[in-house]
Motif scaffolding. Sequence first.
Motif, mmCIF file in Angstrom:
data_model
loop_
_atom_site.group_PDB
_atom_site.id
_atom_site.type_symbol
_atom_site.label_atom_id
_atom_site.label_comp_id
_atom_site.label_asym_id
_atom_site.label_seq_id
_atom_site.Cartn_x
_atom_site.Cartn_y
_atom_site.Cartn_z
ATOM 1 N N GLU A 753 0.823 -1.180 -0.163
ATOM 2 C CA GLU A 753 -0.047 0.248 -0.021
ATOM 3 C C GLU A 753 1.157 1.112 -0.070
ATOM 4 N N ASN A 769 -3.530 7.310 -3.029
ATOM 5 C CA ASN A 769 -3.140 6.060 -2.705
ATOM 6 C C ASN A 769 -3.427 4.990 -3.617
ATOM 7 N N TYR A 770 -2.449 3.876 -3.561
ATOM 8 C CA TYR A 770 -2.360 2.781 -4.422
ATOM 9 C C TYR A 770 -2.279 1.512 -3.515
ATOM 10 N N TYR A 772 -1.674 -2.992 -4.177
ATOM 11 C CA TYR A 772 -1.429 -3.814 -4.821
ATOM 12 C C TYR A 772 -1.684 -5.151 -3.996
ATOM 13 N N ASP A 795 -5.282 -4.233 -8.426
ATOM 14 C CA ASP A 795 -4.835 -3.006 -8.489
ATOM 15 C C ASP A 795 -6.061 -2.297 -7.736
ATOM 16 N N THR A 796 -5.978 -1.238 -6.807
ATOM 17 C CA THR A 796 -7.166 -0.162 -6.565
ATOM 18 C C THR A 796 -6.237 0.876 -6.310
ATOM 19 N N TRP A 797 -6.798 2.104 -6.741
ATOM 20 C CA TRP A 797 -6.309 3.418 -6.259
ATOM 21 C C TRP A 797 -7.041 4.393 -6.242
#
Length: 891
Positions: A753, A769-770, A772, A795-797
Motif C-alpha cells: 500500500e 493512494n494505491y 496492490y 490494483d486499487t487506487w
Amino acid sequence: MKLRKTALSASIVFALSIGGNVAAQTAPASSQEATDLDTVIVTGIRGAQEKSLDTKRDAQSHIEVVTAEDVGKLPAHNVADTLQRLPGVSISSSSANEGGFDENDRVSLRGTSPSLTQTLVNGHTIGSADWFILSQTETVGRSVSYSLLPSEIVSQAVVNKTSQAKFVEGGAAGSVNVITRKPLDFANQISAEGSIGAVYSDLPSSTKPQVSGLFNYKNDANTFGFMAQAFYQERELRRDGQEIVGGFSTIAPDAPVVATNPDLAGVMYPNLPGSAYFTQTRERMGGLIELQAKPSDDLTLGLSAFYSDMDAKNYNRNYMLWTGNFVPNQAPLPGYVIENGTLVKADYAADPSAPGYGIYDMISRPESAAKTGYTTFDAAWDINESFSLKTQIGYTKGQGETPTQNIAEVVTGRSGGGWQVRGTDNTVNWYLNNPSGPTTDGFGTWGIQYYDVIDKETWITSDATWFSNNGVLSSVDFGVRYADHTREVNSPYGSDPGDIAGALEGTSPGFYPGDFGSGLGGSFPGPGVWYFTQSALEQAVKNNSTVRKDGARHNYGSEFNINEENTALYVQANFSGDKWSGNAGLRYVDIQQDIQFWRGLGSDATITPDVSSLFGNFVNVRQNNKHDRVLPSVNFRYNFADDLILRLAASQTMTLPDYSALAGAVSLSNLTHTGTAGNPDLEPIISTNFDASLEWYFTERGLLAASLFSMDLDNYVRYATETRNYVNDQNGQVEPYEVTLPINSDGKVRGIELTYEQPIGDYFGISANYTYADGEADVPAGNDATDALVGTSKDTWNLSAFFENDRFNARVAYTYRSSFYHGMLRANEYFQDDFGTLSASFGWKATDWMSITLDALNLNDPTLSYYVADGHPQAFYNNGRQYYLNFRFKY
C-alpha cells in the motif's frame, strides 16, 4: 497521574478515548483525559483531514481513519462510499447475485472477501440484515450491509489493519469500527443540527426527500448529557441491465440439431440473454439515542440505542431469448459463426413446432425490507490510579424480510430470433421476431412465498487495565467476553396460485422507458417492451391465490438455524520506551456451534422423512461443532523522529465460515438444473498476518507512507461442484442437479500500500493512494476451478483534490478497482470487471448557522460488468448518476 501523560498517550489513551476504538473490550482513560480529547472541535475538510492523520499517527497499531467534517457529515452519503478512498479498502455494490447497484454496500480489506472483514459500531457487533432475497437466503455472509448505516450517525470510522489481543475476533483481514457521537463530546451545553434536502436520480428522473436532525444537551458540570438523532431518506432507483441468466450452455453430442449440423456438437451458446429492467423505492428511517452520566469523576455510565429500517419495494422484469428451448433442437440459418467453441452468431427462423423463442419473468417484491438496531449499557470506573474497569451489556438484532414474491412467467415470441456475442466488454446483441403483446401466453407463477431472516446477538464484556510504574511495562489489559449469536432463515408459508392469468388479461400494461439500455451500448430489446404493472400483478396475486399456512407450502429446504456461543479471554501487555512502544498478547476463543437445517431426500426412499410439504420430503440435520483457539498478536512502533514512524505487527486472526456455507439452503434452478447447498463440517478460517509500514508526516496534514502485508489463510472457504438428485418442483420428477458446495482449502494474499497526502498552500490539497494485492487459493485435486480469492483486485487506487476557504469548498475524487472474483453463480465462477467512479462535492457557508452542499455521485455513469471464468459475458448494469442538495442548519 503523571504516568498517564507520558508514553501511555500513544498506547492506551488513544484507544480508550474514542469509545473502545476497535472493540468493546477496551478500558477507559481517566476522566480528565477523556474530557480533554472529547472537547476537540473539528470543522471543514482541512480540519477533518488533520484530525484523521493525528489519530492515525498516535495509534498503537496500524489503522486508517476518516473523520466527519462536522457532526454526521462525511464526504459521501454512505459509510462504505467514504471508506473506499482509504488505502487497502475495497468496496462492492452488492452481495449474493443481485447484480451491481449505485450504492456501495460491502467493505473488504486487502484483497479479501467482505466476510473476512469485521464491522463494529462503537466497538461492538451489529446485527446484519439484507433486503434482497438471495442475500437473505443463499449467500449469507458475516459481512454487514452498509446500506443501513447512514453517514449522519458517524463521528469517525476507523479501519484496523493489524490486530491486538483485546480486539473482538471475527475479522481475519481486519475490522472497521464506526464511532458515533456521544453527548459529552459536544463543546456547548445545547447543540442542534439539521439538514433538509433532496436527491435527484437522473436515470429514473426522480427527486426524493432527505431529512435529518440532531439535538444534544449536557449540563454545565459536564456530568450528564442527552443526544437524539433522527433521519428519513427516500430514493428512487432504476437499473438497466443485460443478464445472461443461464450462463453459457453446451450443445450435447446427442442433441437433435447435431444430426443435421455436426459442427455444433459440444459448442457453447448464451442461455437466456435478457433485458433486465429493475426499479426500486428505498425508504430509510431511524435514529440514535445516547445518554451519558458521570455520578463521580471516576465513574461514567452510558446508554445507547440505534435503529435503522429500510423499506425496499422493488420490481424486476427480465425479457429473455429462450435459447435453451430451441438451440439444441433446431438448426440455425446459414451464416452462423463458431469461434473458440462458442456459437457467437446465429439466427433462427420460426418453427411452428417450437414451444416458444422468448420467455419473460416479472418479479414483484412489494414488501422487501431490512432493519437493524442495538441497545447497549456501559459502565466505566477508574477504581484508583492503578486500575480501571469497563463493562458493557448489549443486544443487537438485524432482520431481512421478503413477505411476498409475485412472479409472472410468460412465453413470448413464436417467430424466431437470434444473437451475436461481442466479447466480455460488450453486451450481447439479440432479438426476437414478432414478440407477443400484453398477454399471458404460457403463463406460470409462484405467488407468495414468505421469507424471514433473523440475525441477533446478546453479549457481555468486562475489561480491565492495570497501570504500571515500573520499567518498560506501562500497563496490562485483560478481560472476558461472552456472546450468544443466532442466525435463522424461516420460510413457513406460501400460496397456491389461482386464475392469476385471467385476472391480468386486459389490464393496462406499462412499458420499458424509451431510453432503456442507452448507457449499456449494443442492440437488444428494451425500449417499448410491455409489462404487467406492479400494482396489477400484486392485485392479481392477492385476489386469486390462497395463502397456505397449513404447512403445505412450508419451504423447509430454504430454512436453517445456527446458534453460536462464544467465550473469549485475553491478556495484553503494553510496553513503552524512549522512542518506541508496543504490545504483545494472547486471546483465547471457545466457540460452540449448533447447526440445524433440512436435507431434501430426493429419490432416497429408504429414509422416513421428518417433514413433508409440496416442496418435497425432508429430514432434520443437526450438528454440534466446537472450535477453540489461542490467537497471539504483537505490535511494535518505533519513532525515528516525531514525524517518522515505523510499525511492525504479527498476529493470528479467526473468522467463522459464512452462515450459508455452514447450513445453506438448498437452492435449485429448474431452468439450468444447477443449485447450491451448505457444508456443516467447515473449519474456521485462520489467518497468519504480517504487516510492516513506514509513515512520514512531512508537514501539517501531509503524509507519505508505504506498507507491506501478508496473510496466509488456513481453511479458506472455496467452492466445488457435485451432482445430486432432487425433485423438480415444476414437474414432480427426480432429476440430477449440478450443486455447488463450500469446502475448506488454503489461500494467501501478499500486497503493498502506498499513501500520499499533501496540502498545497492555505486552501488546496490532494491525496492519492494505491494498493496492490496478489491472492490465490489452492485448487482441489481434479478440479479445474479458478485459483482466485473472492474479492481480490490486484490494483486499487484513489485520487482526490480539494479547495476550501472560509466560505466555499469543493472536492473531486476518483476511485478505481481492477477486476476481481465475485463468487459462484449457480455452478459458474464469475468475476466483476474493472470499474471506476467519479464523485464531486461543493459547499457554501451562507451564514454562521446555515450551509448549502451539493454532492454528485457516479458522475462518469459507470457500467458494471460481470463475466464468467471461461471468458463469456455474464451481466451488464447501468444505474445513472445521483445528485444530493442539502441545506444544513447549526445552532
